[in-house]
Design a protein around this motif. Structure first.
Motif, PDB file in Angstrom:
ATOM      1  N   ARG A   1      33.231  49.000  56.104  1.00  0.00           N
ATOM      2  CA  ARG A   1      34.070  50.158  56.597  1.00  0.00           C
ATOM      3  C   ARG A   1      33.378  51.473  56.081  1.00  0.00           C
ATOM      4  N   GLY A   2      32.432  51.375  55.403  1.00  0.00           N
ATOM      5  CA  GLY A   2      31.492  52.645  54.912  1.00  0.00           C
ATOM      6  C   GLY A   2      32.329  53.318  53.634  1.00  0.00           C
ATOM      7  N   MET A   3      32.986  52.662  52.939  1.00  0.00           N
ATOM      8  CA  MET A   3      34.024  53.180  51.990  1.00  0.00           C
ATOM      9  C   MET A   3      33.363  53.339  50.800  1.00  0.00           C
ATOM     10  N   LEU A   4      32.734  52.034  50.300  1.00  0.00           N
ATOM     11  CA  LEU A   4      32.138  51.905  48.792  1.00  0.00           C
ATOM     12  C   LEU A   4      31.066  52.761  48.418  1.00  0.00           C
ATOM     13  N   HIS A   5      31.046  53.223  47.294  1.00  0.00           N
ATOM     14  CA  HIS A   5      30.025  54.134  46.668  1.00  0.00           C
ATOM     15  C   HIS A   5      29.659  53.427  45.423  1.00  0.00           C
ATOM     16  N   THR A   6      30.410  53.181  44.435  1.00  0.00           N
ATOM     17  CA  THR A   6      29.680  52.511  43.175  1.00  0.00           C
ATOM     18  C   THR A   6      30.558  51.325  42.640  1.00  0.00           C
ATOM     19  N   ILE A   7      30.097  50.454  42.101  1.00  0.00           N
ATOM     20  CA  ILE A   7      30.853  49.304  41.621  1.00  0.00           C
ATOM     21  C   ILE A   7      30.215  48.891  40.389  1.00  0.00           C
ATOM     22  N   MET A   8      30.995  48.664  39.362  1.00  0.00           N
ATOM     23  CA  MET A   8      30.416  48.262  38.158  1.00  0.00           C
ATOM     24  C   MET A   8      30.174  46.904  38.094  1.00  0.00           C
ATOM     25  N   PRO A   9      28.992  46.396  37.686  1.00  0.00           N
ATOM     26  CA  PRO A   9      28.639  44.983  37.744  1.00  0.00           C
ATOM     27  C   PRO A   9      29.559  44.130  37.200  1.00  0.00           C
ATOM     28  N   GLY A  10      29.793  42.986  37.791  1.00  0.00           N
ATOM     29  CA  GLY A  10      30.660  41.971  37.558  1.00  0.00           C
ATOM     30  C   GLY A  10      32.311  42.016  38.150  1.00  0.00           C
ATOM     31  N   THR A  11      32.260  43.306  38.727  1.00  0.00           N
ATOM     32  CA  THR A  11      33.608  43.716  39.599  1.00  0.00           C
ATOM     33  C   THR A  11      34.009  42.635  40.412  1.00  0.00           C
ATOM     34  N   GLU A  12      32.975  42.579  41.499  1.00  0.00           N
ATOM     35  CA  GLU A  12      33.366  41.491  42.406  1.00  0.00           C
ATOM     36  C   GLU A  12      33.354  40.005  42.190  1.00  0.00           C
ATOM     37  N   GLU A  13      32.947  39.667  41.357  1.00  0.00           N
ATOM     38  CA  GLU A  13      32.877  38.420  40.542  1.00  0.00           C
ATOM     39  C   GLU A  13      34.127  38.109  40.055  1.00  0.00           C
ATOM     40  N   MET A  14      34.948  39.277  39.208  1.00  0.00           N
ATOM     41  CA  MET A  14      36.117  39.248  38.806  1.00  0.00           C
ATOM     42  C   MET A  14      37.249  39.133  39.968  1.00  0.00           C
ATOM     43  N   LEU A  15      36.916  39.874  40.944  1.00  0.00           N
ATOM     44  CA  LEU A  15      38.029  39.826  41.881  1.00  0.00           C
ATOM     45  C   LEU A  15      38.011  38.662  42.639  1.00  0.00           C
ATOM     46  N   ASN A  16      36.766  37.610  42.762  1.00  0.00           N
ATOM     47  CA  ASN A  16      36.828  36.731  43.577  1.00  0.00           C
ATOM     48  C   ASN A  16      37.487  35.344  42.665  1.00  0.00           C
ATOM     49  N   LYS A  17      37.823  35.744  41.498  1.00  0.00           N
ATOM     50  CA  LYS A  17      38.404  34.503  40.913  1.00  0.00           C
ATOM     51  C   LYS A  17      39.763  34.118  41.151  1.00  0.00           C
ATOM     52  N   GLY A  18      40.516  35.267  41.788  1.00  0.00           N
ATOM     53  CA  GLY A  18      41.845  35.250  42.071  1.00  0.00           C
ATOM     54  C   GLY A  18      42.503  36.494  42.224  1.00  0.00           C
ATOM     55  N   MET A  19      43.966  36.762  42.051  1.00  0.00           N
ATOM     56  CA  MET A  19      44.817  37.813  42.201  1.00  0.00           C
ATOM     57  C   MET A  19      44.371  38.783  40.866  1.00  0.00           C
TER      58      MET A  19
END
Length: 427
Positions: free
Chosen positions: A10-28
């Motif tokens: 959607r063109g919304m993402l700017h900056t993401i801290m390393p490890g954030t996506e992995e944390m979110l993928n573990k569950g709620m």
């Protein structure tokens, strides 16, 4: 649905801290965004963060909307060239209630495990003494660390400087993150890209104070393709409150989006999926004059902010001015809605007493108002069939109008040609 992937396409993402996506993928996960109650309404500039929370919840995570009763008393220096006025507690409380009511229209507060929650940081700051704060929070973050932030450096390098109040803002926001991490298991804070410095102060406080781990994500600051500020019009900000910006004006704001901006905004501000949007983009590229993107964009946002009925009324208002909806439509509007509909056209005020006595049409159009520069010009246009009152062509230049011509007992709509409207208000 993958939250980070959704923001990315959607063109919304700017900056993401390393490890954030992995944390979110573990569950709620639980995460939050803060909204400072500097006014009694949110505006379209807040919609990016609202949409971020919506996507966060749709991805199965638990969103927290923090309404800053405490931080609203301090003022965030991020992106500001000078210190803003502090608000009284009474004004802040009024603003808080209004903002809370608006946020409940976007998030699901009854969806089970990932139901949205609303919190107010005044609840944990009201009994926090200054000495306790500087001992329990201030000692963990160095002045060097705070001064290295762009929001601080820019102000210190400017002419106005920065008060101690605003300098401490990042500590206050950092403690918000710590408190929500400690008591609500919030592991991620989100916000606009200008908030990155404040957000990572929170992650640093969590690490230094409790050896905890937290994450951060920011979204793009939205600007128009020409570089000008998004969400501003000639009359000011575009608000979500219908008393500040009418649903018709709100609808028109999105409908009048440029082709380039519409392609960005329909991804950012709507919930349409990728296939639908890409199909509309192809249709738009083939026939830009149909404005399919702008219409879809304006419809989706107007309905979600103001409801289906107000969207339908906005459509009829547009057709009244630019299509074939008759004058009787105005009877469906209240006085404020009529004035909002004609906010972009010249308005004139005439005496209700004089109108009761009767005013010649040439006086009405060229003396009591300046719709025409002279009575002669008005007469010439009337004879040529180019002037109308209440969408009816004026029969002769000798016509006299009285209070019977008033719509809703207050208004007369004049036209010069088909597209030039004028509103006459009798008082």
């Amino acid at each position: 649905m993958n939250f980070v992937e959704e923001l990315t396409w959607r063109g919304m993402l700017h900056t993401i801290m390393p490890g954030t996506e992995e944390m979110l993928n573990k569950g709620m996960a639980s995460g939050y965004i803060g909204f400072d109650p500097t006014a009694d309404s949110l505006h379209v500039g807040h919609l990016t963060q609202i949409m971020t929370l919506i996507h966060f919840q749709r991805a199965g995570h638990k969103p927290f909307a923090l309404v800053g009763g405490a931080t609203g008393m301090v003022g965030d220096p991020s992106g500001k060239s000078q210190e803003r006025n502090l608000l009284s507690e009474d004004v802040l409380q009024h603003n808080l209630e209004a903002v809370k009511a608006q946020l409940t229209r976007f998030l699901d507060f009854d969806s089970g495990m990932n139901s949205a929650e609303m919190v107010n940081n005044y609840d944990w700051f009201k009994s926090f003494t200054f000495l306790d704060f500087i001992r329990d929070v201030g000692k963990h973050i160095t002045v060097n660390y705070m001064m290295a932030k762009d929001s601080v450096k820019k102000r210190l390098e400017g002419d106005t400087g920065m008060s101690f109040t605003e300098f401490t803002y990042q500590l206050v926001q950092g403690y918000d993150f710590y408190y929500l991490w400690k008591h609500h298991n919030c592991t991620i804070q989100m916000g606009g890209s200008d908030q990155w410095g404040n957000i990572v102060t929170g992650t640093e406080l969590i690490r230094r104070k409790d050896a905890g781990e937290a994450f951060a994500l920011t979204t793009q600051l939205i600007k128009k393709a020409d570089g000008t500020k998004f969400g501003k019009t000639e009359s000011g900000a575009v608000w979500l409150d219908p008393e500040r910006t009418s649903p018709y004006q709100f609808y028109q704001f999105w409908l009048n989006t440029t082709d380039v901006d519409a392609k960005a905004y329909i991804r950012i501000f709507t919930l349409y999926d990728r296939e639908v949007i890409e199909a509309w983009e192809a249709e738009h590229d083939a026939a830009p004059h149909t404005r399919v993107l702008q219409k879809a964009l304006a419809k989706d946002i107007t309905i979600r902010v103001h409801g289906e009925a107000e969207y339908e009324k906005a459509i009829k208002s547009s057709e009244f001015l630019f299509g074939n909806v008759g004058i009787e439509f105005l009877s469906e509007l209240n006085d404020a809605e009529v004035l909002a509909l004609f906010a972009g056209v010249p308005n004139f005020t005439i005496s209700l007493t004089e109108l009761h006595e009767g005013i010649s049409i040439t006086d009405l159009l060229a003396v009591k108002t300046t719709i025409f520069p002279s009575k002669g010009e008005a007469k010439k246009t009337i004879i040529g069939g180019g002037a109308s009152i209440n969408k009816v062509k004026i029969a002769t230049a000798d016509d006299v109008y009285n209070a019977d011509a008033l719509l809703n007992g207050k208004f007369i709509v004049a036209q010069k040609g088909k597209k030039n409207y004028f509103l006459i208000v009798a008082e």
